[in-house]
Structures are given as C-alpha cells and as structure tokens.
Design a protein around this motif. Sequence first.
Motif, PDB file in Angstrom:
ATOM      1  N   ASN A 124       2.473  -1.418  -6.369  1.00 26.15           N
ATOM      2  CA  ASN A 124       1.692  -0.819  -5.728  1.00 26.15           C
ATOM      3  C   ASN A 124       0.390  -1.421  -5.581  1.00 26.15           C
ATOM      4  OD1 ASN A 124      -0.937   1.329  -6.291  1.00 26.15           O
ATOM      5  ND2 ASN A 124       0.479   1.904  -4.282  1.00 26.15           N
ATOM      6  N   ASP A 125      -0.476  -1.435  -4.699  1.00 28.91           N
ATOM      7  CA  ASP A 125      -1.528  -2.391  -4.274  1.00 28.91           C
ATOM      8  C   ASP A 125      -2.652  -2.092  -5.284  1.00 28.91           C
ATOM      9  OD1 ASP A 125      -2.257  -0.149  -2.999  1.00 28.91           O
ATOM     10  OD2 ASP A 125      -2.979  -1.020  -1.079  1.00 28.91           O
TER      11      ASP A 125
ATOM     12  N   GLU B 131      -7.818  11.115   0.746  1.00 34.84           N
ATOM     13  CA  GLU B 131      -8.419   9.879   1.264  1.00 34.84           C
ATOM     14  C   GLU B 131      -8.634  10.058   2.803  1.00 34.84           C
ATOM     15  OE1 GLU B 131      -5.130   7.170   1.044  1.00 34.84           O
ATOM     16  OE2 GLU B 131      -4.305   7.569   2.930  1.00 34.84           O
TER      17      GLU B 131
ATOM     18  N   ILE C  41      -7.170   5.556  -0.340  1.00 35.85           N
ATOM     19  CA  ILE C  41      -7.726   5.596  -1.572  1.00 35.85           C
ATOM     20  C   ILE C  41      -6.657   5.062  -2.521  1.00 35.85           C
ATOM     21  CG2 ILE C  41      -9.040   6.627  -3.381  1.00 35.85           C
ATOM     22  CD1 ILE C  41     -10.414   8.359  -1.502  1.00 35.85           C
TER      23      ILE C  41
ATOM     24  N   GLU D 225      -1.201   7.537  -7.361  1.00 35.77           N
ATOM     25  CA  GLU D 225      -1.422   8.097  -5.818  1.00 35.77           C
ATOM     26  C   GLU D 225      -2.479   9.197  -5.647  1.00 35.77           C
ATOM     27  OE1 GLU D 225      -0.087   7.290  -2.878  1.00 35.77           O
ATOM     28  OE2 GLU D 225       0.678   5.565  -4.099  1.00 35.77           O
TER      29      GLU D 225
ATOM     30  N   ALA E  90       1.725   5.827   4.134  1.00 36.05           N
ATOM     31  CA  ALA E  90       0.815   6.646   4.494  1.00 36.05           C
ATOM     32  C   ALA E  90       0.089   5.748   5.790  1.00 36.05           C
ATOM     33  CB  ALA E  90      -0.336   7.033   3.858  1.00 36.05           C
ATOM     34  N   ASN E  91      -0.003   4.455   5.394  1.00 30.56           N
ATOM     35  CA  ASN E  91      -0.809   3.334   6.372  1.00 30.56           C
ATOM     36  C   ASN E  91      -0.288   2.358   6.928  1.00 30.56           C
ATOM     37  OD1 ASN E  91      -3.365   5.152   6.158  1.00 30.56           O
ATOM     38  ND2 ASN E  91      -3.443   4.856   4.030  1.00 30.56           N
TER      39      ASN E  91
ATOM     40  N   PRO F 151       0.743  -1.117   0.126  1.00 28.28           N
ATOM     41  CA  PRO F 151      -0.033  -0.194  -0.172  1.00 28.28           C
ATOM     42  C   PRO F 151       0.949   1.549  -0.006  1.00 28.28           C
ATOM     43  CG  PRO F 151       0.250  -0.973   2.161  1.00 28.28           C
ATOM     44  CD  PRO F 151       0.555  -1.816   1.295  1.00 28.28           C
ATOM     45  N   ALA F 152       1.737   1.453  -1.103  1.00 27.87           N
ATOM     46  CA  ALA F 152       2.753   2.614  -1.016  1.00 27.87           C
ATOM     47  C   ALA F 152       2.860   2.863  -2.516  1.00 27.87           C
ATOM     48  CB  ALA F 152       3.735   2.511  -0.148  1.00 27.87           C
ATOM     49  N   PRO F 153       3.641   3.889  -2.945  1.00 27.69           N
ATOM     50  CA  PRO F 153       4.202   3.980  -4.328  1.00 27.69           C
ATOM     51  C   PRO F 153       5.562   3.280  -4.009  1.00 27.69           C
ATOM     52  CG  PRO F 153       4.376   6.178  -3.075  1.00 27.69           C
ATOM     53  CD  PRO F 153       3.444   5.216  -2.437  1.00 27.69           C
TER      54      PRO F 153
ATOM     55  N   HIS G  69      -4.049  10.871  -2.665  1.00 25.75           N
ATOM     56  CA  HIS G  69      -3.500  11.908  -1.904  1.00 25.75           C
ATOM     57  C   HIS G  69      -3.558  13.170  -2.544  1.00 25.75           C
ATOM     58  CE1 HIS G  69      -1.740   9.270   1.129  1.00 25.75           C
ATOM     59  NE2 HIS G  69      -1.221   8.570   0.171  1.00 25.75           N
TER      60      HIS G  69
HETATM   61  C1  BGC Z   1      -1.272   4.860  -0.577  1.00 28.54           C
HETATM   62  C2  BGC Z   1      -1.202   4.157  -1.871  1.00 28.54           C
HETATM   63  C3  BGC Z   1      -2.319   3.071  -1.800  1.00 28.54           C
HETATM   64  C4  BGC Z   1      -3.742   3.289  -1.165  1.00 28.54           C
HETATM   65  C5  BGC Z   1      -4.496   2.029  -0.925  1.00 28.54           C
HETATM   66  C6  BGC Z   1      -2.456   5.227   0.043  1.00 28.54           C
HETATM   67  O1  BGC Z   1      -2.636   5.696   1.411  1.00 28.54           O
HETATM   68  O2  BGC Z   1      -0.370   6.105  -0.594  1.00 28.54           O
HETATM   69  O3  BGC Z   1       0.021   3.666  -2.285  1.00 28.54           O
HETATM   70  O4  BGC Z   1      -2.406   2.304  -3.108  1.00 28.54           O
HETATM   71  O5  BGC Z   1      -3.209   4.107   0.103  1.00 28.54           O
HETATM   72  O6  BGC Z   1      -3.768   1.357  -0.138  1.00 28.54           O
END
Ligand code: BGC
Length: 268
Positions: free
Chosen positions: A109-110, A167, A140, A155, A82-83, A70-72, A158
């Motif tokens: 990335n997911d 998000e 998101i 992304e 972020a999470n 869940p990130a770039p 954001h």
């Molecule tokens: C992340 C993204 C990710 C999305 C869903 C965002 O906070 O920055 O990379 O695809 O959440 O998990």
Amino acid sequence: MSKKIAFGIDIGGSGIKGAPVDLTTGEFAEERTRIPTPDPSTPEAVAEVLYELVDTYDLPADAPIGVAFPAPIHHGTVRFIANLDPSWTGVDIPALIHRTTGRAAIAVNDADAAGIAELRYGAARDADGVVLVSTLGTGIGSALFADGVLLPNTELGHLEIDGHDAEKRAAESARDRENLSWDEWAERLQRYFAVVEDLLSPDLVVVGGGVSKKHDKFLPKLHLRAPIVPAQLRNAAGIVGAAALAADSAGGQTGAGAQSTRGQSTGD
Ligand code: BGC
C-alpha cells in the motif's frame, strides 16, 4: 561499504514514478523518472508503463523492486480500489510485474510505503509508541505503527465521518475540486484527525503527500493532543519505502505483512 540499492515505484492517480534508492541514506541513487498515469488506468496499461520505467535504468537482473500502490494490498493482491480503474480489484501485482518485466517484485500500500520511509529516514525516525503517518493527495492514506511495527492496510481515509467517506471531504483533491480556502480545508482536516485521534491515541502524527510542502498553510491550524508534524520525504516517500521493503523481502523478510520498520536496511 558497497551501496545497497533497490528500485522503488510509486503508482499514483496522475503519475507513475520510479527511482533506484540508496538504502543507506534513503535518497535516490539516480534521478527519478515520472510517466503520466495512462487513462484508462487499467492493469495492462499501467504494466506497460512499469516496463518502460524499469527499462530506463541499468538494473541488475536480481535488483529488488518494490511497488507502492494506492489500495489495500493483501499478500500482493489488490483488495479494492478507490482512485484507479476498477479492474484492479483482485489483481496480483507481483505476478503482473513478473509477466510484464520478467522480474520479481513486491507490492505494498502506498501510505504504508510512505510510512516506512518516514520511520526509517524521515520525520518519525526511530519513533516509539503509536505513530500515524497520513498522506493527503487524491485520497487519504494511512500507515499505523506501534513501536516501529507496521499494521498494514489500515485504510483510515475511508472512515465514515458525518455520513461521508472521509477522503471525499478532506483529501487534498477535495480542496482542489471544491476550491476550499486553507481555513475551510483545515476545518475538515481537524474533524478527520480528531476522530482518528479519539480512536487510536497516537503519540505522533506525520502528514505527508505533495501538499505537505505547504504545511505552514494548514498544520498550524490543526489542534490535536499529539504532535502533528510534516513528513520529511514528501513525494519521495512512496518510492523510498517500497524500495526498502523490497530489499527486506529479498533479504528474507516478508513483503507487506506486519513487520518492524527497523528491518535490515539500516546499519549494515
Ligand atoms: C486508498 C488507500 C490509499 C490512499 C492514498 C485511498 O483511496 O484506498 O489504499 O493508501 O487512497 O492513495
């Protein structure tokens, strides 16, 4: 024709899920395993879970493994997070997995993984033009395609909208956290998707994430110029897309760069 199998893993804020995927059909070849995300969700703690997950199955040593994260992900490395635990920033995921499991893997990335799965096997199957796949969960996610080619790491969750990180206001987690009614949440989604539509003029918007199984509660309340439809693979999409990309990569294509979703997993 022998089955083409690759292993997909989806790392999320609450669970880490994995399954072998039959790339001919885009379905799980065996039952999925879910392990709760460790807290704190540091790279070391998550790597142990990945080891356990891979070890659950009888995989050939050279089975392609793909990880949706869940990130770039820029050339395998986490750009910002972020999470999950902040110590993920800068981590080279394929190197971490190789150290932990002795196996080669790719990371993506997911949302990009979910998007690939929807284009190959789901709601946007073989769609041309500009397609946006948006995942609604803890954050998101966004996956953007032009004529089947992915532009990775967009992304769009954001984007700053009305002074807020989008998000934080419109993810499924905001609906939960703030106890929003479907109408209230739909208003926030409408604002988000209207901004995104003005920027990108998509031909099709696909909405994924676990909440997409309740799409009848909120999608009819959204009004865009483009058709907006529920994802078909829902929570399986991250696993399936990561597995498909791993197989492409094992077959000579690059892991998470701009590439055709039509790849090598269909048809042969
Ligand atoms: C992340 C993204 C990710 C999305 C869903 C965002 O906070 O920055 O990379 O695809 O959440 O998990």
